[in-house]
Write an enzyme that holds these catalytic residues in place. Structure first.
Site, mmCIF file in Angstrom:
data_model
loop_
_atom_site.group_PDB
_atom_site.id
_atom_site.type_symbol
_atom_site.label_atom_id
_atom_site.label_comp_id
_atom_site.label_asym_id
_atom_site.label_seq_id
_atom_site.Cartn_x
_atom_site.Cartn_y
_atom_site.Cartn_z
ATOM 1 N N GLY A 137 0.816 -1.210 0.000
ATOM 2 C CA GLY A 137 0.000 0.000 0.000
ATOM 3 C C GLY A 137 0.848 1.257 0.000
ATOM 4 N N GLU A 140 -2.254 6.611 -2.695
ATOM 5 C CA GLU A 140 -3.429 7.105 -1.956
ATOM 6 C C GLU A 140 -4.362 7.845 -2.920
ATOM 7 O OE1 GLU A 140 -2.081 9.433 1.355
ATOM 8 O OE2 GLU A 140 -1.222 7.661 2.343
ATOM 9 N N HIS A 143 -2.549 10.986 -3.724
ATOM 10 C CA HIS A 143 -1.093 10.923 -3.920
ATOM 11 C C HIS A 143 -0.728 9.665 -4.678
ATOM 12 C CE1 HIS A 143 -1.749 13.597 -0.461
ATOM 13 N NE2 HIS A 143 -0.818 14.309 -1.063
ATOM 14 N N SER A 145 1.491 9.719 -8.290
ATOM 15 C CA SER A 145 2.861 9.945 -8.774
ATOM 16 C C SER A 145 3.727 10.611 -7.717
ATOM 17 C CB SER A 145 2.832 10.833 -10.028
ATOM 18 O OG SER A 145 2.093 10.196 -11.044
ATOM 19 N N TRP A 169 -6.132 1.592 -5.290
ATOM 20 C CA TRP A 169 -5.503 0.902 -6.427
ATOM 21 C C TRP A 169 -4.498 -0.143 -5.954
ATOM 22 C CZ3 TRP A 169 -8.168 1.273 -10.505
ATOM 23 C CH2 TRP A 169 -8.705 2.475 -10.952
ATOM 24 N N ILE A 170 -4.852 -0.899 -4.935
ATOM 25 C CA ILE A 170 -3.885 -1.838 -4.368
ATOM 26 C C ILE A 170 -4.135 -3.261 -4.887
ATOM 27 C CG2 ILE A 170 -2.867 -2.717 -2.225
ATOM 28 C CD1 ILE A 170 -2.539 0.393 -2.817
ATOM 29 N N GLY A 347 -8.016 -7.876 -37.574
ATOM 30 C CA GLY A 347 -9.299 -7.340 -38.021
ATOM 31 C C GLY A 347 -10.338 -7.467 -36.917
ATOM 32 N N GLU A 371 3.318 1.618 -11.041
ATOM 33 C CA GLU A 371 4.766 1.555 -10.744
ATOM 34 C C GLU A 371 5.519 2.674 -11.447
ATOM 35 O OE1 GLU A 371 6.368 -1.340 -9.269
ATOM 36 O OE2 GLU A 371 4.597 -2.595 -9.030
ATOM 37 N N HIS A 374 4.295 6.265 -17.540
ATOM 38 C CA HIS A 374 5.198 6.425 -18.696
ATOM 39 C C HIS A 374 5.903 7.789 -18.633
ATOM 40 C CE1 HIS A 374 6.417 5.554 -22.802
ATOM 41 N NE2 HIS A 374 5.976 6.739 -23.187
HETATM 42 C C1 LIG Z 1 -4.624 -1.796 -11.850
HETATM 43 C C2 LIG Z 1 -3.728 -1.015 -10.956
HETATM 44 C C3 LIG Z 1 -3.024 -1.647 -9.935
HETATM 45 C C4 LIG Z 1 -2.221 -0.910 -9.063
HETATM 46 N N1 LIG Z 1 -1.581 -1.549 -8.021
HETATM 47 C C5 LIG Z 1 -0.949 -0.796 -7.060
HETATM 48 C C6 LIG Z 1 -0.429 -1.405 -5.871
HETATM 49 O O1 LIG Z 1 -0.466 -2.632 -5.724
HETATM 50 N N2 LIG Z 1 0.103 -0.618 -4.899
HETATM 51 C C7 LIG Z 1 0.169 0.754 -5.023
HETATM 52 O O2 LIG Z 1 0.658 1.414 -4.100
HETATM 53 N N3 LIG Z 1 -0.298 1.367 -6.166
HETATM 54 C C8 LIG Z 1 -0.861 0.625 -7.161
HETATM 55 N N4 LIG Z 1 -1.366 1.229 -8.294
HETATM 56 C C9 LIG Z 1 -1.342 2.694 -8.374
HETATM 57 C C10 LIG Z 1 -0.419 3.239 -9.439
HETATM 58 O O3 LIG Z 1 0.931 3.053 -9.055
HETATM 59 C C11 LIG Z 1 -0.791 4.705 -9.673
HETATM 60 O O4 LIG Z 1 -2.022 4.687 -10.379
HETATM 61 C C12 LIG Z 1 0.263 5.453 -10.466
HETATM 62 O O5 LIG Z 1 1.419 5.653 -9.682
HETATM 63 C C13 LIG Z 1 -0.232 6.831 -10.946
HETATM 64 O O6 LIG Z 1 -0.836 7.535 -9.902
HETATM 65 P P1 LIG Z 1 -2.284 8.206 -10.133
HETATM 66 O O7 LIG Z 1 -3.172 7.152 -10.697
HETATM 67 O O8 LIG Z 1 -2.674 8.857 -8.875
HETATM 68 O O9 LIG Z 1 -2.044 9.266 -11.277
HETATM 69 P P2 LIG Z 1 -1.532 10.774 -11.065
HETATM 70 O O10 LIG Z 1 -0.303 10.801 -10.234
HETATM 71 O O11 LIG Z 1 -2.690 11.612 -10.649
HETATM 72 O O12 LIG Z 1 -1.132 11.162 -12.555
HETATM 73 C C14 LIG Z 1 -2.078 11.582 -13.552
HETATM 74 C C15 LIG Z 1 -1.285 12.004 -14.789
HETATM 75 O O13 LIG Z 1 -0.460 13.126 -14.459
HETATM 76 C C16 LIG Z 1 0.893 12.848 -14.845
HETATM 77 N N5 LIG Z 1 1.812 13.516 -13.908
HETATM 78 C C17 LIG Z 1 1.829 13.428 -12.545
HETATM 79 N N6 LIG Z 1 2.813 14.165 -12.038
HETATM 80 C C18 LIG Z 1 3.470 14.723 -13.096
HETATM 81 C C19 LIG Z 1 4.633 15.561 -13.228
HETATM 82 N N7 LIG Z 1 5.339 15.969 -12.169
HETATM 83 N N8 LIG Z 1 5.003 15.936 -14.474
HETATM 84 C C20 LIG Z 1 4.312 15.511 -15.569
HETATM 85 N N9 LIG Z 1 3.236 14.720 -15.502
HETATM 86 C C21 LIG Z 1 2.818 14.315 -14.279
HETATM 87 C C22 LIG Z 1 1.000 11.338 -14.801
HETATM 88 O O14 LIG Z 1 2.062 10.870 -15.638
HETATM 89 C C23 LIG Z 1 -0.365 10.901 -15.303
HETATM 90 O O15 LIG Z 1 -0.372 10.892 -16.702
HETATM 91 C C24 LIG Z 1 -2.100 0.496 -9.236
HETATM 92 C C25 LIG Z 1 -2.771 1.118 -10.294
HETATM 93 C C26 LIG Z 1 -3.569 0.377 -11.147
HETATM 94 C C27 LIG Z 1 -4.282 1.081 -12.274
#
Ligand SMILES: Cc1cc2nc3c(=O)[nH]c(=O)nc-3n(C[C@H](O)[C@H](O)[C@H](O)COP(=O)(O)OP(=O)(O)OC[C@H]3O[C@@H](n4cnc5c(N)ncnc54)[C@H](O)[C@@H]3O)c2cc1C
Length: 392
Positions: A137, A140, A143, A145, A169-170, A347, A371, A374
């Protein structure tokens, strides 16, 4: 779903770079995926359910803690073996690979690296055998990225800590017995805590309506005044570097895993292109389709070389986090593009669950996001080469 006729592409004879042990480990995983995953996975993805009956098989092929020492129940293998196992599992399905990655690199790894002996011997053997499943975990609601901004926190109450907050999203959350949770202490420093199912105030509601990683179970972790014994804090590392160290290990596995998904899409499209007749010819005879296949195998070969070299560096302890970021970003992007092209090559059949491609394509939309997204990995490479921080 069609029978699994997968034949792995190896255009540059990369098998010559592998040891006999690597090939044995890989082939055992490949056989298991063909036998126990391929026949059922489409059904479970359609139902949006994790096939729990494969947990034992995952443990048997060494997918839970491939590089964790045998004294703790791990497989005691090297980093390339770990990568190859992830590649083979994701060839079957990214969701299944996610379950194994989380178990190994995000639950077992922190307990092994940052835990004490009592924690290692209590948790690792059960996690390695699959008797217990684990989750991690960090993310959040506000939180993702920027995990350093987390608000989940714990307070010292004398004989225990009181944990409050929420993670979303865990992966594995809905059925995990053990959660490695990252939370701030009263001074704002991040620590890892081992939270067990059954602790009062700890709930794990499942996340529904995913179009991606449908065969992997995802949920929230909610902590409402959870009393965590002091013995459950990981003592040997704290700060944001601790969870990021786990992510290095998991991202390395993803860099290999994505190759598996790409290989499956390429192999399926190649076979289809020789069988599907249009205008009196197999579609593989048209230059536009050959361009797609030629580019796919070129990109797969480049990704294989990147992963293999990274495996060598990771094994000898020289791989940097930025180098791991580059491989995760490149290989997942490569796999996603191949999945999209392969889907077009089939197709109308490309959108059908008769074939694995659309499932891979949808799965990879999560893999390219979790993780570290991109774009975040691009910024890590940018920071590494310029020395200038574009995050803030
Ligand atoms: C199916 C699934 C399983 C997951 N499993 C786990 C898990 O087991 N444990 C866990 O802890 N997390 C897990 N995650 C969470 C995942 O790691 C996060 O979704 C990911 O880190 C992105 O965070 P966010 O979704 O809050 O997107 P955000 O951080 O809100 O980002 C939204 C967009 O803004 C961009 N962005 C953000 N900051 C910047 C910046 N400084 N400069 C430019 N662009 C930026 C991002 O690239 C993205 O395109 C999982 C997610 C999914 C979808």
């Amino acid at each position: 779903m069609k029978p699994d006729l997968f034949e792995a592409p190896d255009y540059y004879n990369l098998d010559e770079l592998l040891t006999e042990e690597h090939k044995l480990v890989r082939d055992a995983a490949r056989e298991w995926v063909k036998r126990d995953v391929s026949p059922i996975i489409e059904d479970y993805a359609q139902k949006a359910e994790f096939p729990k009956q494969i947990i034992e098989g995952l443990a048997n092929i060494g997918a839970f803690g491939p590089y964790i020492p045998m004294e703790y129940g791990g497989a005691g293998l090297d980093q390339i073996s770990y990568g190859l196992i992830m590649q083979e599992i994701e060839r079957g399905d990214s969701g299944v690979r996610s379950t194994a990655s989380v178990q190994s690199s995000l639950a077992m790894y922190p307990i092994w690296k940052y835990g004490n002996e009592a924690q290692r011997s209590k948790y690792l053997p059960k996690l390695a055998s699959g008797e217990w499943m684990g989750c991690f975990g960090l993310t959040e609601p506000d939180h993702g990225s920027n995990p350093g901004g987390m608000v989940t926190n714990f307070k010292d109450k004398g004989d225990h800590y009181l944990l409050n907050g929420a993670k979303m999203w865990i992966s594995n959350a809905p059925f995990a017995q053990v959660a490695v949770v990252w939370a701030k202490d009263e001074s704002g420093r991040i620590h890892g805590l081992i939270v067990e199912r059954g602790m009062e105030g700890f709930t794990t509601p499942e996340t529904h309506n995913k179009w991606s990683l449908r065969a992997s179970s995802t949920g929230e972790l909610i902590f409402d005044n959870v009393k965590v014994p002091k013995a459950n804090v990981l003592p040997n590392k704290s700060g944001l570097g601790a969870p990021l160290g786990c992510l290095d290990s998991a991202r390395f596995g993803i860099a290999w895993g994505a190759i598996g998904a790409a290989m499956d899409c390429y192999d399926t499209a190649l076979r289809y292109s020789k069988e599907r007749m249009q205008f009196g010819k197999p579609i593989g005879q048209f230059q536009l389709q050959q361009k797609k296949l030629a580019e796919m195998i070129t990109e797969i070969t480049k990704a294989q070389l990147l992963a293999w070299r990274l495996g060598v560096m990771r094994e000898n302890g020289t791989a940097t986090s930025a180098q791991i970021s580059m491989a995760k970003r490149n290989n997942v992007d490569m796999a996603l593009k191949i999945a999209r092209d392969a889907r077009q090559m089939l197709g109308g059949m490309g959108i059908s669950g008769e074939y694995s491609i659309m499932r891979h394509m949808m799965n990879l939309e999560s893999v390219v996001t979790y993780e570290g997204t991109h774009d975040i990995h691009l910024l890590i490479t940018g920071l590494d080469v310029t020395g200038l921080n574009a995050f803030k």
